[in-house]
Design a protein around this motif. Structure first.
Motif, PDB file in Angstrom:
ATOM      1  N   ASP A  78       0.834  -1.199   0.000  1.00  0.00           N
ATOM      2  CA  ASP A  78       0.000   0.000   0.000  1.00  0.00           C
ATOM      3  C   ASP A  78       0.872   1.254   0.000  1.00  0.00           C
ATOM      4  N   PHE A  79       1.411   1.624  -1.165  1.00  0.00           N
ATOM      5  CA  PHE A  79       2.261   2.811  -1.189  1.00  0.00           C
ATOM      6  C   PHE A  79       2.130   3.525  -2.527  1.00  0.00           C
ATOM      7  N   PRO A 119      -2.753   6.098  -0.871  1.00  0.00           N
ATOM      8  CA  PRO A 119      -1.906   5.072  -0.264  1.00  0.00           C
ATOM      9  C   PRO A 119      -1.646   5.381   1.192  1.00  0.00           C
ATOM     10  N   GLY A 120      -1.290   4.340   1.951  1.00  0.00           N
ATOM     11  CA  GLY A 120      -0.952   4.539   3.348  1.00  0.00           C
ATOM     12  C   GLY A 120       0.433   5.133   3.506  1.00  0.00           C
TER      13      GLY A 120
END
Lengths: 372, 568
Positions: A93-94, A169-170
């Motif tokens: 998650d980026f 994204p996180g």
């Protein structure tokens, strides 16, 4: 909220907020050389952390390991509590921003920003709305129909940023995003970057070799050298209390004198002398006594200090905001001292050969190993 | 903005890219297998054949020994080597000043000269030879110019070969001369170097790799060309015609294989020289180089214009003569002009079929070849696959440039005609001709495809991957658009080469699959000269039309791709 985090939040270099990214025991070898060596750190939610170091220190490889473009030999990478070490990049998650922008040349600004959205289940209208939202965020709404070749470097970088944030994204990874830009554009864009990160609240990890940049934007700085983490702390900690000489010199100019004598009174290194009461702890290997040029006192202030010394001016450099003087303390001609004084305090520049008093405040003198 | 964290409608579904990854790897392996079968296997079959006797037993260098004992061999080898060397020297002597005139002088109409210079590429290699025969042959218009000599033989071979090779050499030298560094010339001026000294010390060294490369290409091309010596060689025997004699004339396949190995040798040597030269070439063109700005020099411009005009007149003259000859009813007795030869060529069903066969071959080669090359170029340049496999693919793609067409064609005979080979069913089919032609011309299009994509940073692919777009999807959404015009150029290149090629297909065709270029060669052997010329001109016209189409498509695509224009 101050753009610069105060020290109360992060005293000892560790995050007190729940970590979004945590890395442990990470190692990577290319052939015979170990490029990333047993790296461990955490990045808290919504924190802006900079990985700082010279070329070849492994920081870009570290970023690629976290992104998943390289596979780690050893270690663990966890995002939001989930172990992602063996996951492919598209399963993590980026979002990522590259130094070269890496925009899709055959798509408009809007097309680039909306690229990641096209595979989602969102409807066309939702995608358009999201793209418009992001373009407003980075201030490029009127350029939506232009192609990358028609944009300036700063504008291209903003498109890359908006594109990376499109899928919410996180974690936002930034690989030297400002290195390819002119100095004045860089200075302006890094503050915009910081403001954006604060607004969106995304956790950010940025790799850079520019210490000014890191000092300006980071909540915490991770200094790397030769694949290892050398120090991890707030900008102030890293600058004022560096872990060793390498960090000290990397963060800015530093006078460093190898220790020449230790006696019952104190420690001596070149022109600098530190009393035992003022020195604490044991001496590291190949220790130096160090003091920042900005902390050296000259003239009237020096004479008011406990142990002023007599020195002669050897070189005067007018640098605009400051004046850098190279001084030779009597009896220590082989080890000159650099002092940096705000120009406002020197309406008359001293001449070469002038006699001037100099003093080294004990609170500003550090004992540092050479970090070899 | 933090609310943007929770947007279920924008959640990207987790896409399993493992299956796509496996499919892509299978495709890569399939492509490698195809190239192995189409390139390596036939060459290996030929090499093996040269060491076997008629019963298939291994006899070491027995065939070679037998060939050395053949009469006329020494002469054939000597002829091949000497004629190739002379042709190469002459070609470079003309091509270098021509390329210099195009890139380093200030003559008008450069575009026109460049286009005309490329004309010989669009015709079978025999067309210039026909033009020369009409001019200088036994009933030639300008026969007296030869002062008693004959065009049939060394003079004809060299002249026609130079003509045929000139565009290739000029293109390669142009690449070398187009990229120069103005700063070197300014430095030479500051050091007060004379123009001659500047030329020797600055200009020549900067293109020494291009000179070597052009020399190698021309030498090998002349050494292994079959069409020209057959048409205009007279009684001069060269290795290329000798291989034909052994295989078709005497059915001595083993000796044919030996000649094939002999033809392969200079190509391999040239390839090695090329690799060494490239390694020693320092990067003379860096990102900081400044393009060369021309200094005004009237005498240079006049000299260049004279040269370029002479060459252009010669090219137009030779080709024009060939066209004129094709329109003449019966040379030299009935000089009435008319479409007689063309009618005969097109009304004969066999001859007409050769034309349609050529069109089928060229179109299929262009269509299939472009797809294959696009895939191999994409796989090599995007680095998305294991390095070992892509290196194997790249290596395979580079092999064809070192293999002369005759050798490849003969290898195909040995490999695909072997009853033990399951691929035997392809024997004599158009599919086999297409495969052979694609293999023969694989290298340059592959390099064009790689070149078209390599400028795109690898990080673009990584950015796409981070945005959940796998290699295939990214290829479809980004790479195809970037590669667009290059693909058109590749298709045009393959089409024209397939239309005009003779050497590779010489052994593979049968009555059903005979193509026009081969028919041209056959007809000259049977002295139907006018018809042969007419057919060759028809081939050239088809290639002209194809090239025009290629340019039109290309500019159409570029116009639609507004993003290619740099505006700031």
């Amino acid at each position: 909220m101050n753009v610069h985090q105060s020290d109360t939040r992060l005293q000892n270099g560790a995050t007190q907020v729940a970590p979004f990214l945590s890395v442990g025991g990470l190692s990577k070898r290319f052939g015979q050389s170990t490029v990333v060596d047993d790296v461990a750190f955490e990045v808290g939610r919504s924190e802006f952390v900079c990985v700082l170091g010279p070329s070849g220190c492994g920081k870009t490889t570290l970023l690629r390991l976290i992104a998943g473009f390289e596979r780690a030999d050893k270690g663990v990478i966890a995002m939001n509590g989930v172990d992602v070490t063996t996951r492919r990049p598209e399963e993590r998650d980026f979002g990522i921003v590259f130094q070269s922008y890496a925009l899709f040349p055959n798509r408009t600004v809007a097309g680039n920003v909306g690229f990641g959205l096209e595979a989602t289940r969102a409807s066309g209208a939702q995608q358009q709305a999201r793209v418009a939202e992001l373009l407003t965020l980075v201030g490029l709404t009127e350029h939506a129909g232009k192609y990358p070749s028609q944009l300036s470097g700063g504008q291209q970088q903003r498109v890359a940023l908006a594109r990376a944030l499109a899928l919410s994204p996180g974690l936002l990874l930034l690989d030297e995003p400002l290195s390819a830009l002119d100095a004045n554009v860089r200075a302006r864009l890094r503050l915009e970057l910081l403001a954006l990160q604060r607004r969106v609240g995304v956790t950010a990890l940025m790799v850079t070799h520019d210490q000014q940049e890191a000092l300006a934007v980071a909540d915490r700085i991770i200094v790397m050298n030769r694949g290892r983490i050398v120090q991890c702390g707030t900008p102030r900690q890293v600058f004022e209390t560096p872990a060793d000489l390498f960090v000290a010199r990397f963060m800015g100019e530093m006078n460093a004198f190898p220790i020449t004598g230790v006696d019952h009174d104190g420690v001596e290194a070149g022109p600098v002398r530190l009393m035992l009461a003022e020195a604490s702890g044991s001496l590291p290997a190949r220790a130096h006594l160090c003091i920042r040029p900005g902390a050296v006192l000259i003239g009237a202030e020096a004479e008011a200090a406990p142990r002023p010394l007599a020195a002669r001016v050897r070189q005067v450099l007018y640098l605009g905001d400051t004046v850098r003087l190279t001084l030779q303390v009597g009896g220590h001609e082989a080890t000159p001292v650099n002092a940096e004084i705000p120009s406002a305090r020197l309406p008359l520049l001293p001449s070469i050969g002038d006699a001037v008093a100099v003093a080294f405040p004990a609170g500003q003198v550090r004992i540092l190993g050479d970090g070899a | 903005m933090t609310a943007s964290k929770a947007r279920p409608a924008l959640d990207t579904p987790y896409q399993s890219s493992r299956l796509a990854g496996l499919l892509a790897q299978a495709l890569l392996l399939g492509l490698i297998a195809l190239l192995l079968a189409a390139i390596i296997a036939p060459i290996t079959a030929l090499l093996l054949k040269s060491f076997l006797d008629q019963q298939g037993a291994f006899i070491g260098l027995g065939n070679f020994a037998r060939y050395i004992g053949e009469p006329g061999l020494a002469v054939a080898i000597w002829n091949s080597v000497s004629l190739s060397t002379i042709s190469t020297a002459l070609t470079l002597a003309i091509a270098f000043p021509y390329a210099f005139a195009l890139h380093r002088s200030d003559i008008p109409l450069k575009g026109l000269f460049r286009v005309i210079m490329l004309a010989p590429l669009l015709a079978p290699s025999m067309l210039p030879a026909f033009g020369m025969i009409y001019l200088f042959g036994n009933q030639g218009l300008l026969k007296s110019w030869l002062m008693g000599g004959t065009i049939y033989g060394p003079i004809g071979i060299v002249s026609a070969s130079v003509f045929h090779a000139l565009p290739h050499a000029i293109l390669i030298l142009s690449a070398g001369l187009a990229s120069g560094d103005q700063r070197l010339y300014e430095a030479a001026r500051a050091l007060k170097a004379s123009p001659a000294r500047t030329f020797v010390q600055v200009t020549l060294p900067s293109c020494h790799y291009a000179l070597i490369s052009a020399g190698c290409v021309v030498f090998v091309s002349v050494f292994t060309d079959f069409g020209i010596p057959t048409v205009i060689g007279g009684s001069t025997n060269v290795l290329a015609t000798d291989i034909y004699k052994q295989v078709i004339g005497r059915f001595d396949f083993e000796l044919g294989a030996v000649v094939g190995v002999l033809l392969l040798t200079p190509a391999l040597i040239a390839y090695g020289v090329d690799v060494l030269a490239r390694r020693s070439q320092r990067a003379t063109f860096s990102g900081r180089s400044v393009p060369v700005a021309l200094r005004a020099n009237r005498s240079r411009d006049v000299a260049c214009l004279v040269l370029v005009t002479l060459v252009t007149v010669a090219i137009l003259g030779i080709i024009g003569m060939a066209i004129y000859g094709s329109l003449v009813r019966f040379w030299p007795y009935n000089l009435a002009l008319g479409m007689h030869n063309y009618h005969k060529a097109l009304s004969d069903p066999d001859e007409l079929r050769t034309l349609t066969n050529s069109l089928v071959l060229a179109t299929a080669t262009a269509a299939v070849g472009t797809c294959l090359v696009a895939m191999s170029g994409w796989m090599v340049s995007r680095k998305a696959f294991p390095a070992g496999l892509t290196q194997a693919l790249q290596g395979l793609a580079m092999v064809p440039v070192a293999v002369p067409g005759l050798v490849l064609g003969l290898g195909y005979v040995f490999f695909f005609n072997n009853p033990a080979n399951p691929l035997h069913i392809l024997q004599g089919s158009m599919a086999l001709l297409v495969l052979c032609t694609i293999a023969h011309f694989y290298t340059v299009p592959h390099l064009m495809a790689v070149g078209g994509l390599i400028k795109l940073d690898r990080e673009v692919d990584l950015a796409a991957q981070a945005l959940r777009s796998g290699p295939a999807a990214t290829g479809r959404r980004i790479h195809v658009a970037v590669l667009g015009p290059t693909l058109i150029d590749i298709a045009g290149y393959l089409f024209v080469n397939a239309m005009t090629t003779v050497s590779a297909l010489m052994f593979l065709f049968n009555a059903q699959t005979r193509v026009a270029a081969i028919a041209v060669v056959n007809m000259t052997e049977g002295s139907r000269f006018g018809q042969a010329t007419a057919l060759a001109v028809l081939v050239m016209l088809i290639c002209l039309a194809a090239t025009a189409l290629q340019m039109a498509l290309r500019s159409l695509i570029i116009r639609r791709q507004a993003w290619r224009r740099q505006e700031r």
